[in-house]
Scaffold this active site. Sequence first.
Site, PDB file in Angstrom:
ATOM      1  N   CYS A  86       0.904  -1.324  -0.044  1.00 53.70           N
ATOM      2  CA  CYS A  86       0.113   0.201  -0.112  1.00 53.70           C
ATOM      3  C   CYS A  86       0.965   1.324  -0.107  1.00 53.70           C
ATOM      4  O   CYS A  86       1.477   1.618  -1.049  1.00 53.70           O
ATOM      5  CB  CYS A  86      -0.766  -0.061   1.087  1.00 53.70           C
ATOM      6  SG  CYS A  86      -2.217   1.165   0.945  1.00 53.70           S
ATOM      7  N   HIS A 194      -3.422  -5.476   1.042  1.00 59.31           N
ATOM      8  CA  HIS A 194      -2.791  -5.925   2.172  1.00 59.31           C
ATOM      9  C   HIS A 194      -2.831  -7.276   2.448  1.00 59.31           C
ATOM     10  O   HIS A 194      -3.613  -7.841   3.342  1.00 59.31           O
ATOM     11  CB  HIS A 194      -3.464  -5.101   3.340  1.00 59.31           C
ATOM     12  CG  HIS A 194      -3.254  -3.866   3.358  1.00 59.31           C
ATOM     13  ND1 HIS A 194      -2.647  -3.117   4.072  1.00 59.31           N
ATOM     14  CD2 HIS A 194      -3.964  -2.810   2.625  1.00 59.31           C
ATOM     15  CE1 HIS A 194      -2.527  -1.650   4.032  1.00 59.31           C
ATOM     16  NE2 HIS A 194      -3.427  -1.451   3.075  1.00 59.31           N
ATOM     17  N   GLU A 196      -0.766  -8.809   4.500  1.00 60.63           N
ATOM     18  CA  GLU A 196      -1.015  -9.100   6.014  1.00 60.63           C
ATOM     19  C   GLU A 196      -2.251  -8.883   6.864  1.00 60.63           C
ATOM     20  O   GLU A 196      -2.379  -9.339   7.985  1.00 60.63           O
ATOM     21  CB  GLU A 196       0.280  -7.959   6.773  1.00 60.63           C
ATOM     22  CG  GLU A 196      -0.333  -6.572   6.967  1.00 60.63           C
ATOM     23  CD  GLU A 196      -0.577  -5.861   5.668  1.00 60.63           C
ATOM     24  OE1 GLU A 196      -0.947  -4.494   5.638  1.00 60.63           O
ATOM     25  OE2 GLU A 196      -0.356  -6.372   4.614  1.00 60.63           O
TER      26      GLU A 196
END
Length: 222
Positions: A86, A194, A196
């Site tokens: 990002c 994302h 994660e």
Amino acid sequence: MKAAVIVFPGSNCDRDLAVAFRAAGMDVTMVWHKDTGLPDGIDLVGIPGGFSFGDYLRCGAIAARSPICRAVVDHAHAGGYVLGICNGFQVLTETGLLPGALMRNAGLRFICKTTPLEVVTDQSDFTAGYGVGDTLNIPIAHHDGNYTAGADVLAKLSDEDRIAFRYRDNPNGSVGDIAGVLSSNRRVLGLMPHPERAAEDAQGSADGAAMFRALAGALADA
């Protein structure tokens, strides 16, 4: 396996990225943006999402001039791994480690949702845990995720198999539906979604976990 997560004023996904790295078996150090060097023996640098320096200029432009980014660039040029997510992807384009730029979303609105991604290549240590054509459900949360690059850059990325992921629904207007790209040596990856935030079932999707496992495996074998 040692990883560093860079922290800028305005980072808000630094802990999330560190948790995902640790879950994959990596030893993680948080590194402040004013530091001038990375810890000894670092294999992987993670540049997390967020709004570094408030995104008051071009997103990632100020962060790319932080002292630590000189060390990150040196790490990449020496063959080290770098993952930018990002805002981290924006920083990587601003440092010149990846081509192109991230512009305001085509709809001029912040987008926060889970979106389907297509895996375009499995020929990198970031994507080796997937198959070409796989669909991943990964969250996005950005206002400036519209990837753009000139025709010559796009042709080079395609010819060199350096497009890592494409959007299946292109929420932000990115050229060629591009969601993530690799460096020429395939050891730097930038992507707007994302992984994660999709690294365990409790998050609603664990489709991002294979990226961190593949990276850990590659580092262990290095």
